[in-house]
Design a protein around this motif. Structure first.
Motif, PDB file in Angstrom:
ATOM      1  N   GLY A 187      19.479  76.542 -11.473  1.00 34.43           N
ATOM      2  CA  GLY A 187      20.035  78.512 -11.791  1.00 34.43           C
ATOM      3  C   GLY A 187      21.563  78.461 -11.172  1.00 34.43           C
ATOM      4  O   GLY A 187      21.616  76.628 -10.360  1.00 34.43           O
ATOM      5  N   TRP A 188      22.067  79.350 -12.825  1.00 36.88           N
ATOM      6  CA  TRP A 188      23.961  78.857 -12.347  1.00 36.88           C
ATOM      7  C   TRP A 188      24.662  78.598 -11.153  1.00 36.88           C
ATOM      8  O   TRP A 188      25.381  78.677 -10.833  1.00 36.88           O
ATOM      9  CB  TRP A 188      24.015  79.826 -13.149  1.00 36.88           C
ATOM     10  N   CYS A 193      28.759  71.278 -20.237  1.00 42.24           N
ATOM     11  CA  CYS A 193      29.626  72.215 -19.030  1.00 42.24           C
ATOM     12  C   CYS A 193      29.060  72.514 -18.002  1.00 42.24           C
ATOM     13  O   CYS A 193      29.884  72.682 -16.882  1.00 42.24           O
ATOM     14  CB  CYS A 193      31.575  72.525 -19.680  1.00 42.24           C
ATOM     15  N   ASN A 194      28.525  74.216 -18.709  1.00 42.20           N
ATOM     16  CA  ASN A 194      28.354  73.991 -17.369  1.00 42.20           C
ATOM     17  C   ASN A 194      26.933  73.079 -16.649  1.00 42.20           C
ATOM     18  O   ASN A 194      27.112  73.082 -15.412  1.00 42.20           O
ATOM     19  CB  ASN A 194      26.431  75.319 -17.944  1.00 42.20           C
ATOM     20  N   ASN A 195      26.258  72.507 -17.501  1.00 41.08           N
ATOM     21  CA  ASN A 195      25.532  71.311 -16.961  1.00 41.08           C
ATOM     22  C   ASN A 195      26.359  70.514 -16.022  1.00 41.08           C
ATOM     23  O   ASN A 195      25.298  70.272 -14.752  1.00 41.08           O
ATOM     24  CB  ASN A 195      24.629  70.862 -17.893  1.00 41.08           C
ATOM     25  N   LEU A 196      27.212  69.980 -16.520  1.00 41.54           N
ATOM     26  CA  LEU A 196      28.578  69.045 -15.276  1.00 41.54           C
ATOM     27  C   LEU A 196      28.820  69.961 -14.292  1.00 41.54           C
ATOM     28  O   LEU A 196      28.416  69.453 -13.389  1.00 41.54           O
ATOM     29  CB  LEU A 196      29.462  68.877 -16.577  1.00 41.54           C
ATOM     30  N   LEU A 197      29.214  71.001 -14.299  1.00 50.62           N
ATOM     31  CA  LEU A 197      29.169  71.543 -13.179  1.00 50.62           C
ATOM     32  C   LEU A 197      28.217  71.906 -12.006  1.00 50.62           C
ATOM     33  O   LEU A 197      28.418  71.334 -10.427  1.00 50.62           O
ATOM     34  CB  LEU A 197      29.973  72.848 -13.313  1.00 50.62           C
ATOM     35  N   GLN A 198      27.078  72.728 -12.131  1.00 53.46           N
ATOM     36  CA  GLN A 198      25.913  72.375 -11.813  1.00 53.46           C
ATOM     37  C   GLN A 198      25.415  71.762 -11.100  1.00 53.46           C
ATOM     38  O   GLN A 198      25.450  71.240 -10.009  1.00 53.46           O
ATOM     39  CB  GLN A 198      24.808  73.041 -12.729  1.00 53.46           C
ATOM     40  N   PHE A 199      25.511  70.076 -11.661  1.00 55.35           N
ATOM     41  CA  PHE A 199      24.877  68.729 -11.209  1.00 55.35           C
ATOM     42  C   PHE A 199      25.911  68.639 -10.366  1.00 55.35           C
ATOM     43  O   PHE A 199      25.840  68.076  -9.420  1.00 55.35           O
ATOM     44  CB  PHE A 199      25.207  67.985 -12.007  1.00 55.35           C
ATOM     45  N   ARG A 245      18.222  70.813 -12.731  1.00 53.68           N
ATOM     46  CA  ARG A 245      17.603  70.947 -14.288  1.00 53.68           C
ATOM     47  C   ARG A 245      17.980  72.314 -14.108  1.00 53.68           C
ATOM     48  O   ARG A 245      18.116  73.939 -13.034  1.00 53.68           O
ATOM     49  CB  ARG A 245      16.224  71.174 -13.738  1.00 53.68           C
ATOM     50  N   ASP A 246      18.974  72.273 -15.584  1.00 52.38           N
ATOM     51  CA  ASP A 246      18.672  74.022 -15.963  1.00 52.38           C
ATOM     52  C   ASP A 246      19.257  74.003 -17.244  1.00 52.38           C
ATOM     53  O   ASP A 246      19.390  72.693 -18.212  1.00 52.38           O
ATOM     54  CB  ASP A 246      20.265  74.373 -15.626  1.00 52.38           C
ATOM     55  N   LYS A 247      19.118  74.935 -17.970  1.00 42.78           N
ATOM     56  CA  LYS A 247      19.479  75.721 -19.278  1.00 42.78           C
ATOM     57  C   LYS A 247      21.469  75.312 -19.881  1.00 42.78           C
ATOM     58  O   LYS A 247      22.209  74.874 -18.440  1.00 42.78           O
ATOM     59  CB  LYS A 247      18.571  76.516 -20.224  1.00 42.78           C
ATOM     60  N   SER A 265      20.672  64.279 -12.383  1.00 43.45           N
ATOM     61  CA  SER A 265      20.477  65.197 -13.478  1.00 43.45           C
ATOM     62  C   SER A 265      19.823  65.395 -14.984  1.00 43.45           C
ATOM     63  O   SER A 265      19.763  64.447 -15.578  1.00 43.45           O
ATOM     64  CB  SER A 265      22.188  65.522 -14.226  1.00 43.45           C
ATOM     65  N   LEU A 266      19.265  65.462 -14.684  1.00 40.93           N
ATOM     66  CA  LEU A 266      17.762  66.309 -16.218  1.00 40.93           C
ATOM     67  C   LEU A 266      18.362  66.755 -17.522  1.00 40.93           C
ATOM     68  O   LEU A 266      18.550  65.644 -18.371  1.00 40.93           O
ATOM     69  CB  LEU A 266      16.325  66.398 -15.599  1.00 40.93           C
ATOM     70  N   ARG A 267      19.265  67.130 -17.259  1.00 44.97           N
ATOM     71  CA  ARG A 267      20.145  67.344 -18.380  1.00 44.97           C
ATOM     72  C   ARG A 267      21.137  65.710 -18.706  1.00 44.97           C
ATOM     73  O   ARG A 267      20.604  65.549 -20.487  1.00 44.97           O
ATOM     74  CB  ARG A 267      20.748  68.207 -18.245  1.00 44.97           C
ATOM     75  N   PHE A 268      21.472  65.244 -18.318  1.00 46.34           N
ATOM     76  CA  PHE A 268      22.016  64.083 -18.816  1.00 46.34           C
ATOM     77  C   PHE A 268      21.428  62.736 -18.520  1.00 46.34           C
ATOM     78  O   PHE A 268      21.623  61.992 -18.929  1.00 46.34           O
ATOM     79  CB  PHE A 268      23.452  64.247 -17.441  1.00 46.34           C
ATOM     80  N   ALA A 269      20.040  62.883 -18.396  1.00 46.83           N
ATOM     81  CA  ALA A 269      18.831  62.145 -18.283  1.00 46.83           C
ATOM     82  C   ALA A 269      18.995  61.539 -19.864  1.00 46.83           C
ATOM     83  O   ALA A 269      18.672  60.389 -20.578  1.00 46.83           O
ATOM     84  CB  ALA A 269      17.513  62.138 -17.674  1.00 46.83           C
TER      85      ALA A 269
END
Length: 270
Positions: free
Chosen positions: A97-98, A11-17, A5-7, A33-37
């Motif tokens: 967290g990033w 592409c920030n989310n993609l790399l984090q996941f 989970r992140d804000k 991934s909550l963001r890509f859900a």
């Protein structure tokens, strides 16, 4: 289950996941991934089991009620390996967290990560239609990032049209005799397209017109990439190991050696 989970942006989310997925994969756990859900339906991952709005809402409210613990990686330079046990000590846990980084594991499972984030057939179809205009030509992708870059790091990487044009012309000059198409993507609706068309020498100019997913896919199919330091151009380079030039100084000399590759650049995100 390990939930990421992140804000931040796509592409920030993609790399984090990718980091969380690789860690989970290495330890025989599942990751979601909550963001890509519920957001960015441009990728295969959004069609995989568990990636849906119902799961996102369920985990969100479970976390708010204290039913699922959270392990946060917010300190720059944090040694993630020493905190791995915190994640593994929970059956269900949210990682955010990033600064969550497992570089070696990311590379170990890179092919799987790229498969998860393969573009949907609809995205690929639209991009193929654009690429058909430059068939047989060298494609140079230029990512123009403005918007929030006027403020980020006090505008350090905010560049004007004439600076992007100068960089593009110097990259094009590296390949004399080649038929070249410059593919321009970006988040500035006020980009002076006519100025680009009149000022770019030695290449046709094509402006991306699609969604963020289509822009990313389009850049990933280029032969060279350039843009200010950004996870967007970084992820675009990931798919096919496209050489990437991060514009840290728009007046700096440019050569083939100026281009880097994802496997090294992703360790030095600015």
């Amino acid at each position: 289950m390990i939930y990421a989970r992140d804000k931040g942006r796509m592409c920030n989310n993609l790399l984090q996941f990718g980091h969380v997925y690789a860690f989970a994969r290495e330890h025989g756990r599942r990751a979601l991934s909550l963001r890509f859900a519920y957001k960015y339906p441009f990728f295969h991952i959004s069609t995989t089991p568990g990636h849906n709005f119902f799961r996102y809402a369920l985990v969100k409210y479970a976390a708010a009620a204290g039913l699922i613990p959270t392990v946060a990686f917010d300190s720059p330079g944090e040694d993630c390996e020493t905190r791995a046990g915190e994640i593994l000590s929970h059956r269900n846990v949210i990682v955010e967290g990033w600064e969550v980084r497992f570089y070696d594991l990311f590379l170990k499972y890179l092919d799987e990560i790229k498969s998860l984030f393969a573009f949907t057939s609809a995205i690929e179809k639209n991009v193929e239609r654009v690429l058909a205009r430059s068939e047989g030509r060298m494609r140079i992708g230029l990512h123009i990032r403005r918007g929030d870059y006027a403020r980020w790091q006090s505008g350090k990487y905010f560049y004007y049209d004439h600076q992007y044009i100068d960089v593009a012309n110097r990259i094009i000059a590296l390949y004399p005799g080649r038929d070249i198409t410059l593919i321009v993507t970006g988040n500035d609706p006020d980009l002076d397209r006519e100025k680009f068309r009149n000022s770019i020498s030695g290449a046709d100019v094509c402006f991306a017109e699609g969604s963020a997913g289509e822009d990313l896919c389009l850049l990933s199919r280029c032969d060279r990439l350039a843009g200010p330091p950004s996870t967007f151009s970084l992820v675009a380079s990931m798919y096919h190991d496209v050489p990437l030039y991060w514009i840290k100084n728009p007046s700096a000399p440019i050569s083939e050696e100026s281009f880097g590759h994802f496997t090294e650049l992703f360790r030095h995100i600015i």
